[in-house]
Motif scaffolding. Structure first.
Motif, PDB file in Angstrom:
ATOM      1  N   ALA A   1      19.657  -4.008  33.502  1.00 43.61           N
ATOM      2  CA  ALA A   1      20.545  -4.779  34.374  1.00 43.61           C
ATOM      3  C   ALA A   1      19.763  -5.802  35.184  1.00 43.61           C
ATOM      4  CB  ALA A   1      21.305  -3.838  35.302  1.00 43.61           C
ATOM      5  N   LEU A   2      18.550  -5.429  35.617  1.00 42.06           N
ATOM      6  CA  LEU A   2      17.718  -6.354  36.385  1.00 42.06           C
ATOM      7  C   LEU A   2      16.818  -7.211  35.503  1.00 42.06           C
ATOM      8  CD1 LEU A   2      16.577  -4.165  39.431  1.00 42.06           C
ATOM      9  CD2 LEU A   2      18.166  -6.084  39.451  1.00 42.06           C
ATOM     10  N   GLY A   3      16.726  -6.846  34.216  1.00 41.14           N
ATOM     11  CA  GLY A   3      15.879  -7.617  33.321  1.00 41.14           C
ATOM     12  C   GLY A   3      14.405  -7.394  33.546  1.00 41.14           C
ATOM     13  N   VAL A   4      14.015  -6.162  33.913  1.00 42.55           N
ATOM     14  CA  VAL A   4      12.606  -5.851  34.151  1.00 42.55           C
ATOM     15  C   VAL A   4      12.199  -4.656  33.298  1.00 42.55           C
ATOM     16  CG1 VAL A   4      12.663  -6.732  36.515  1.00 42.55           C
ATOM     17  CG2 VAL A   4      13.164  -4.317  36.106  1.00 42.55           C
ATOM     18  N   PRO A   5      10.907  -4.541  32.966  1.00 43.31           N
ATOM     19  CA  PRO A   5      10.446  -3.363  32.230  1.00 43.31           C
ATOM     20  C   PRO A   5      10.389  -2.149  33.142  1.00 43.31           C
ATOM     21  CG  PRO A   5       8.592  -4.769  32.793  1.00 43.31           C
ATOM     22  CD  PRO A   5       9.827  -5.517  33.206  1.00 43.31           C
ATOM     23  N   ARG A   6      10.278  -0.982  32.553  1.00 41.98           N
ATOM     24  CA  ARG A   6      10.236   0.252  33.337  1.00 41.98           C
ATOM     25  C   ARG A   6       8.948   0.371  34.144  1.00 41.98           C
ATOM     26  NH1 ARG A   6      14.637   2.977  31.373  1.00 41.98           N
ATOM     27  NH2 ARG A   6      14.271   4.826  32.638  1.00 41.98           N
ATOM     28  N   THR A   7       7.965  -0.457  33.819  1.00 42.98           N
ATOM     29  CA  THR A   7       6.703  -0.452  34.561  1.00 42.98           C
ATOM     30  C   THR A   7       6.697  -1.477  35.690  1.00 42.98           C
ATOM     31  OG1 THR A   7       5.800  -2.026  32.945  1.00 42.98           O
ATOM     32  CG2 THR A   7       5.384   0.327  32.552  1.00 42.98           C
ATOM     33  N   ALA A   8       7.818  -2.119  35.948  1.00 46.95           N
ATOM     34  CA  ALA A   8       7.871  -3.196  36.943  1.00 46.95           C
ATOM     35  C   ALA A   8       7.493  -2.683  38.330  1.00 46.95           C
ATOM     36  CB  ALA A   8       9.268  -3.815  36.987  1.00 46.95           C
ATOM     37  N   SER A   9       6.791  -3.527  39.089  1.00 42.72           N
ATOM     38  CA  SER A   9       6.440  -3.190  40.460  1.00 42.72           C
ATOM     39  C   SER A   9       7.651  -3.393  41.363  1.00 42.72           C
ATOM     40  CB  SER A   9       5.288  -4.069  40.946  1.00 42.72           C
ATOM     41  OG  SER A   9       5.707  -5.430  41.028  1.00 42.72           O
ATOM     42  N   THR A  10       7.554  -2.870  42.595  1.00 43.13           N
ATOM     43  CA  THR A  10       8.637  -3.048  43.564  1.00 43.13           C
ATOM     44  C   THR A  10       8.871  -4.529  43.836  1.00 43.13           C
ATOM     45  OG1 THR A  10       8.103  -0.933  44.608  1.00 43.13           O
ATOM     46  CG2 THR A  10       9.425  -2.487  45.891  1.00 43.13           C
ATOM     47  N   GLU A  11       7.798  -5.310  43.906  1.00 42.92           N
ATOM     48  CA  GLU A  11       7.937  -6.744  44.158  1.00 42.92           C
ATOM     49  C   GLU A  11       8.635  -7.437  42.997  1.00 42.92           C
ATOM     50  OE1 GLU A  11       5.153 -10.659  45.162  1.00 42.92           O
ATOM     51  OE2 GLU A  11       4.260  -8.671  44.952  1.00 42.92           O
ATOM     52  N   GLU A  12       8.315  -7.047  41.759  1.00 41.12           N
ATOM     53  CA  GLU A  12       8.976  -7.642  40.592  1.00 41.12           C
ATOM     54  C   GLU A  12      10.459  -7.294  40.558  1.00 41.12           C
ATOM     55  OE1 GLU A  12       5.298  -7.777  37.362  1.00 41.12           O
ATOM     56  OE2 GLU A  12       6.405  -5.906  37.677  1.00 41.12           O
ATOM     57  N   ILE A  13      10.787  -6.075  40.968  1.00 45.12           N
ATOM     58  CA  ILE A  13      12.189  -5.670  41.027  1.00 45.12           C
ATOM     59  C   ILE A  13      12.933  -6.493  42.066  1.00 45.12           C
ATOM     60  CG2 ILE A  13      13.689  -3.762  41.781  1.00 45.12           C
ATOM     61  CD1 ILE A  13      11.698  -1.875  40.368  1.00 45.12           C
ATOM     62  N   GLN A  14      12.314  -6.685  43.212  1.00 46.16           N
ATOM     63  CA  GLN A  14      12.952  -7.478  44.273  1.00 46.16           C
ATOM     64  C   GLN A  14      13.156  -8.923  43.827  1.00 46.16           C
ATOM     65  OE1 GLN A  14      10.697  -7.910  47.902  1.00 46.16           O
ATOM     66  NE2 GLN A  14      12.541  -8.153  49.114  1.00 46.16           N
ATOM     67  N   GLN A  15      12.146  -9.515  43.203  1.00 44.73           N
ATOM     68  CA  GLN A  15      12.263 -10.894  42.754  1.00 44.73           C
ATOM     69  C   GLN A  15      13.351 -11.042  41.698  1.00 44.73           C
ATOM     70  OE1 GLN A  15       8.275 -11.729  41.433  1.00 44.73           O
ATOM     71  NE2 GLN A  15       7.532 -12.235  43.475  1.00 44.73           N
ATOM     72  N   ALA A  16      13.423 -10.084  40.770  1.00 42.88           N
ATOM     73  CA  ALA A  16      14.446 -10.141  39.726  1.00 42.88           C
ATOM     74  C   ALA A  16      15.845 -10.018  40.326  1.00 42.88           C
ATOM     75  CB  ALA A  16      14.207  -9.027  38.700  1.00 42.88           C
ATOM     76  N   TYR A  17      15.978  -9.130  41.304  1.00 43.37           N
ATOM     77  CA  TYR A  17      17.289  -8.951  41.944  1.00 43.37           C
ATOM     78  C   TYR A  17      17.720 -10.219  42.654  1.00 43.37           C
ATOM     79  CZ  TYR A  17      20.704  -7.646  45.432  1.00 43.37           C
ATOM     80  OH  TYR A  17      21.825  -7.625  46.225  1.00 43.37           O
ATOM     81  N   ARG A  18      16.824 -10.815  43.434  1.00 46.82           N
ATOM     82  CA  ARG A  18      17.181 -12.007  44.205  1.00 46.82           C
ATOM     83  C   ARG A  18      17.616 -13.146  43.280  1.00 46.82           C
ATOM     84  NH1 ARG A  18      15.614 -12.413  49.513  1.00 46.82           N
ATOM     85  NH2 ARG A  18      15.278 -14.649  49.306  1.00 46.82           N
ATOM     86  N   ALA A  19      16.891 -13.319  42.190  1.00 45.28           N
ATOM     87  CA  ALA A  19      17.221 -14.409  41.272  1.00 45.28           C
ATOM     88  C   ALA A  19      18.590 -14.195  40.624  1.00 45.28           C
ATOM     89  CB  ALA A  19      16.134 -14.532  40.198  1.00 45.28           C
ATOM     90  N   ARG A  20      18.848 -12.970  40.183  1.00 40.68           N
ATOM     91  CA  ARG A  20      20.114 -12.718  39.491  1.00 40.68           C
ATOM     92  C   ARG A  20      21.291 -12.595  40.454  1.00 40.68           C
ATOM     93  NH1 ARG A  20      16.050 -11.377  36.555  1.00 40.68           N
ATOM     94  NH2 ARG A  20      16.136 -11.373  34.275  1.00 40.68           N
ATOM     95  N   ALA A  21      21.038 -12.093  41.662  1.00 36.58           N
ATOM     96  CA  ALA A  21      22.121 -11.967  42.632  1.00 36.58           C
ATOM     97  C   ALA A  21      22.652 -13.341  43.016  1.00 36.58           C
ATOM     98  CB  ALA A  21      21.636 -11.215  43.872  1.00 36.58           C
ATOM     99  N   ARG A  22      21.752 -14.303  43.167  1.00 36.68           N
ATOM    100  CA  ARG A  22      22.196 -15.673  43.472  1.00 36.68           C
ATOM    101  C   ARG A  22      23.039 -16.230  42.324  1.00 36.68           C
ATOM    102  NH1 ARG A  22      16.689 -16.334  45.271  1.00 36.68           N
ATOM    103  NH2 ARG A  22      16.571 -16.350  47.537  1.00 36.68           N
ATOM    104  N   LYS A  23      22.647 -15.917  41.098  1.00 37.27           N
ATOM    105  CA  LYS A  23      23.342 -16.459  39.928  1.00 37.27           C
ATOM    106  C   LYS A  23      24.746 -15.895  39.781  1.00 37.27           C
ATOM    107  CE  LYS A  23      22.945 -16.845  34.890  1.00 37.27           C
ATOM    108  NZ  LYS A  23      22.106 -16.532  33.702  1.00 37.27           N
ATOM    109  N   TYR A  24      24.899 -14.585  40.064  1.00 35.56           N
ATOM    110  CA  TYR A  24      26.175 -13.925  39.786  1.00 35.56           C
ATOM    111  C   TYR A  24      27.012 -13.632  41.025  1.00 35.56           C
ATOM    112  CZ  TYR A  24      24.412 -13.236  35.054  1.00 35.56           C
ATOM    113  OH  TYR A  24      23.938 -13.433  33.787  1.00 35.56           O
ATOM    114  N   HIS A  25      26.572 -14.087  42.201  1.00 35.49           N
ATOM    115  CA  HIS A  25      27.343 -13.820  43.421  1.00 35.49           C
ATOM    116  C   HIS A  25      28.758 -14.386  43.251  1.00 35.49           C
ATOM    117  CE1 HIS A  25      28.601 -13.572  47.560  1.00 35.49           C
ATOM    118  NE2 HIS A  25      27.501 -12.899  47.841  1.00 35.49           N
ATOM    119  N   PRO A  26      29.800 -13.565  43.491  1.00 36.15           N
ATOM    120  CA  PRO A  26      31.184 -14.014  43.266  1.00 36.15           C
ATOM    121  C   PRO A  26      31.585 -15.228  44.086  1.00 36.15           C
ATOM    122  CG  PRO A  26      31.091 -11.627  43.541  1.00 36.15           C
ATOM    123  CD  PRO A  26      29.735 -12.153  43.895  1.00 36.15           C
TER     124      PRO A  26
END
Length: 321
Positions: A8-33
């Motif tokens: 859902a976030l487009g990250v591998p299972r080895t992703a760091s916390t920072e990579e997870i945060q960056q992926a979320y911010r980018a996709r949340a902006r894209k799909y915000h209703p």
């Protein structure tokens, strides 16, 4: 089929916390209703929030990695309870261990353990006895609701003023209305807790909390850095050369700033305490960044004056250091 939170976030299972945060911010902006009106965007946004709320917390992420989509149905003391039933021997299912009756990622094991039968968790441990309270509605089935998180987009003015707001937000459970007390001077990334507004608990257990993570929307006037704000202040060549007192826009209104004579573009003038307020400490500052502007069209008189200045001045900006 449950959505894989990493996918859902487009990250591998080895992703760091920072990579997870960056992926979320980018996709949340894209799909915000409020931004994306395409069909399915709101559902995608809900998936992103659910994925981030789980994977950004090391404890819940570890449980998700171990138990998968049903991790919330597994008691947090699962290891201790299995260990107590088995005497801590083989098949205890402790983190990082395998044995008869525990298949690694499957908390129920994939095969019958030694001395056990199909559907057993291990020697001497009965599946129904251990998990009956969860799935059968017994006292141990009171599973507290999960904490959830969604993004709250504010203007700089809203963050500056704070106050009570009636908001309709897109959260993990869809669009809901809330009464929210926004702290004065809230900053980017700060979380606002709404107690009991998260995921519903099972078997009348208490609901989790909802956390609103603040994001400051891009602004036409202000550039934000923590509690500090920067605004561009346009001035004429003669104001820059001779000095001037000019109006500056702030979130609470207009104030004045003194521009020293001989100022150049890019100079930053600090107005102490004019940034975002801090109820628990020092207020942020506001910086007026100078930008010298020249007339696009000159009158005959203006052209004569500029030509006269060019003829008498020995100033060469290319020799400035």
């Amino acid at each position: 089929m449950a959505v894989d939170l990493y996918e859902a976030l487009g990250v591998p299972r080895t992703a760091s916390t920072e990579e997870i945060q960056q992926a979320y911010r980018a996709r949340a902006r894209k799909y915000h209703p409020d931004i994306n009106k395409e069909p399915g965007a709101e559902e995608r946004f809900k998936e992103l929030n659910e994925a981030y709320s789980v994977l950004s917390d090391p404890k819940t992420r570890a449980r998700y990695d171990r138990f998968g989509a049903d991790f919330r149905k597994i008691p947090e003391d699962y290891d201790e309870r299995v260990g107590a039933r088995t005497g801590g021997g083989a098949g205890t299912g402790r983190a990082g261990r395998t044995g008869p009756g525990y298949g690694g990622g499957d908390p129920f094991g994939g095969t019958a353990g030694a001395g056990g039968s199909a559907g057993s968790t291990g020697p001497g441990v009965d599946f129904e006895d251990l998990f009956g309270g969860i799935f059968g509605g017994g006292p141990r089935g009171r599973v507290p609701g999960a904490d959830q998180e969604t993004e709250l987009v504010l203007t700089v003015e809203d963050a500056y003023q704070g106050g009570r707001r009636s908001l309709t937000l897109s959260g993990p459970d869809g669009r809901r209305s809330y009464e929210v007390n926004i702290p004065r001077g809230v900053t980017e990334g700060q979380r606002i807790r709404l107690a009991g507004q998260g995921g519903r608990g099972g078997n009348n257990a208490p609901a989790g909390d909802l956390y609103l993570r603040v994001r400051l929307a891009p602004h036409d006037t202000y550039r934000v850095d923590g509690r500090d704000l920067t605004v561009q202040l346009a001035l004429s060549p003669w104001e820059a050369a001779l000095g001037a007192t000019l109006p500056v826009t702030t979130p609470h209104g207009t104030t004045k700033v003194s521009v020293p004579a001989g100022s150049s573009s890019g100079r930053r003038l600090r107005l102490r305490g004019e940034g975002l307020p801090n109820p628990r400490g020092k207020d942020g500052d506001l910086y007026a960044e100078l930008r010298i502007m020249v007339p696009r069209h000159l009158s005959d008189r203006e052209r004569d004056l500029f030509e006269e200045l060019a003829g008498v001045s020995d100033f060469d900006p290319r020799r400035m250091r």
